[in-house]
Design an enzyme around this catalytic site. Structure first.
Site, PDB file in Angstrom:
ATOM      1  N   GLY A 154      17.516 -21.832 -14.888  1.00  0.00           N
ATOM      2  CA  GLY A 154      16.591 -21.717 -13.767  1.00  0.00           C
ATOM      3  C   GLY A 154      17.197 -20.883 -12.653  1.00  0.00           C
ATOM      4  O   GLY A 154      16.898 -21.097 -11.474  1.00  0.00           O
ATOM      5  N   GLY A 169      14.821 -19.483  -6.341  1.00  0.00           N
ATOM      6  CA  GLY A 169      14.947 -20.797  -5.723  1.00  0.00           C
ATOM      7  C   GLY A 169      16.374 -21.296  -5.637  1.00  0.00           C
ATOM      8  O   GLY A 169      17.322 -20.545  -5.397  1.00  0.00           O
ATOM      9  N   LYS A 181      12.681 -11.062 -13.355  1.00  0.00           N
ATOM     10  CA  LYS A 181      13.226 -11.927 -12.303  1.00  0.00           C
ATOM     11  C   LYS A 181      14.736 -12.084 -12.462  1.00  0.00           C
ATOM     12  O   LYS A 181      15.481 -12.106 -11.484  1.00  0.00           O
ATOM     13  CB  LYS A 181      12.552 -13.298 -12.336  1.00  0.00           C
ATOM     14  N   TYR A 206       5.751 -35.776 -12.580  1.00  0.00           N
ATOM     15  CA  TYR A 206       7.054 -35.237 -12.210  1.00  0.00           C
ATOM     16  C   TYR A 206       8.126 -36.321 -12.087  1.00  0.00           C
ATOM     17  O   TYR A 206       9.230 -36.185 -12.622  1.00  0.00           O
ATOM     18  CB  TYR A 206       6.883 -34.506 -10.876  1.00  0.00           C
ATOM     19  N   LYS A 238      12.032 -36.811 -13.822  1.00  0.00           N
ATOM     20  CA  LYS A 238      13.243 -36.809 -13.004  1.00  0.00           C
ATOM     21  C   LYS A 238      14.003 -38.131 -13.165  1.00  0.00           C
ATOM     22  O   LYS A 238      15.246 -38.147 -13.184  1.00  0.00           O
ATOM     23  CB  LYS A 238      12.895 -36.572 -11.535  1.00  0.00           C
TER      24      LYS A 238
END
Length: 368
Positions: free
Chosen positions: A54, A58, A83, A212, A216
């Site tokens: 990732g 961010g 990216k 979500y 997590k």
């Protein structure tokens, strides 16, 4: 959450709680400084190879830039090549010494376990036959909404892109790190680090994060389990008998940010129910650079469960359970205080949801 700061059990004086917390914090800070606890950097990355999933934007990109500034060799992993290329340029620009450090990117789908293994093999080959020293899992995104309005496929996708990307990466990494070597091949090596990125929603779930939060929470459970299980392998290196052992000690860490300002956060805000925004009013989003800086400093202190702001620390305190503590006394005191605070917080969250339903009726999938 404002509730964390403003709701105190009526049986306990807020002034006394505040004074006690400040005094305890001052005492612990003073003792730490006097005796030099935590002064040694336990997360040295200069000259070491770090893989960041990732890492194209961010928090992942911010982590990569800051570790490059500390002298690390960086490998970014994400899906989109364009990216990745742009992010790698920024990482190189942040490097302590671009002529000595090395940089690489890999485009891959981390929900595919086989591709995760290929990533570790490719990094090992690129790294002159040595596996990476640090792997930091930052991949994932949030798709908020209420439970019955969320398609079952979205529930599955969130588990895939949050939990399974981390679990697949961890599995491939540890399989490479924990290959035993014979006593004649054993030599001193720096500790390796596996870092998960979680969320304070694993401590205190909030309405609207129903797809979500469970993913997590699964990462937190995985982290706690591995934190214990890894000691089997670390123990082999301390054995006085002539046995096969792992090449290096391994330490597990998990970072629990709150809101992070990023393209993903902007997209999340467009989908988020208004009730969710109300319930998390005290979550003042941090920049990716702020979160990365705080997390790296905590890693350098050797912390295991890492929060990035005071409210998140209080949320962690109320949900420590069987997780190892970073600091036994401080975290225990925080846990006691948090338990008192959350005697009011959780009922208030439920009350706000009840009031919302009474005022607005059954939510429509298209109304929020």
């Amino acid at each position: 959450m404002d509730q964390v700061l403003s709701f105190i059990s009526p049986d306990v004086s807020p002034t006394m709680l505040g004074v006690s917390a400040i005094l305890c914090g001052f005492f612990l800070y003073t003792v730490t400084k006097m005796f030099g606890f935590g002064s040694r950097n336990k997360f040295v990355v200069e000259g070491r190879t770090v893989v960041i999933t990732g890492g194209s934007e961010g928090m992942g990109k911010a982590v990569a830039c800051q570790l490059a500034a500390k002298g690390a060799n960086i490998v970014l992993v994400a899906r989109t090549v364009k990216k990745l290329q742009g992010a790698l340029d920024d990482v190189k620009a942040s490097a302590a010494n671009v002529n000595r450090q090395r940089f690489h990117y890999i485009s891959a789908d981390l929900t595919n376990a086989a591709q995760c293994e290929q990533i570790i093999e490719e990094v090992t080959e690129w790294n002159d036959g040595l596996p990476p020293d640090v792997v930091w899992c930052c991949a994932g995104y949030c798709n908020p909404g209420f439970f019955i309005d969320t398609p079952v496929q979205t529930l599955r996708d969130q588990m895939d892109t949050i939990y399974w990307t981390a679990a697949n990466t961890a599995h491939a990494t540890l399989k490479k790190w924990l290959v035993p070597v014979s006593p004649s091949e054993q030599k001193p090596m720096p500790r390796r680090h596996l870092i998960f990125t979680c969320s304070t929603l694993a401590f205190v779930p909030i309405t609207g994060y129903v797809a979500y939060s469970p993913a997590k929470a699964a990462i937190r459970a995985l982290s706690d389990t591995l934190n214990q299980e890894i000691e089997i392998y670390n123990g082999t290196r301390q054995s006085k008998s002539q046995i096969n052992a792992t090449p290096a000690d391994v330490k597990i860490h998990t970072v629990f940010p709150m809101g992070i300002l990023s393209p993903g956060f902007d997209n999340e805000q467009k989908m988020k129910p208004e009730l969710t925004k109300q319930l998390e009013a005290a979550d003042k989003p941090q920049t990716p650079n702020e979160v990365a800086k705080i997390a790296i400093a905590a890693l350098e202190r050797g912390e295991y469960l890492i929060t990035t702001m005071f409210v998140g620390h209080v949320m962690k305190g109320t949900a420590m359970g069987g997780s190892p503590r970073n600091y036994t006394i401080r975290d225990t005191l925080t846990s006691w205080l948090s338990s008192l605070v959350f005697l009011q917080v959780i009922p208030d969250l439920r009350k706000q949801a009840w009031n919302w339903g009474m005022k607005n009726g059954i939510p429509s999938p298209n109304s929020e």
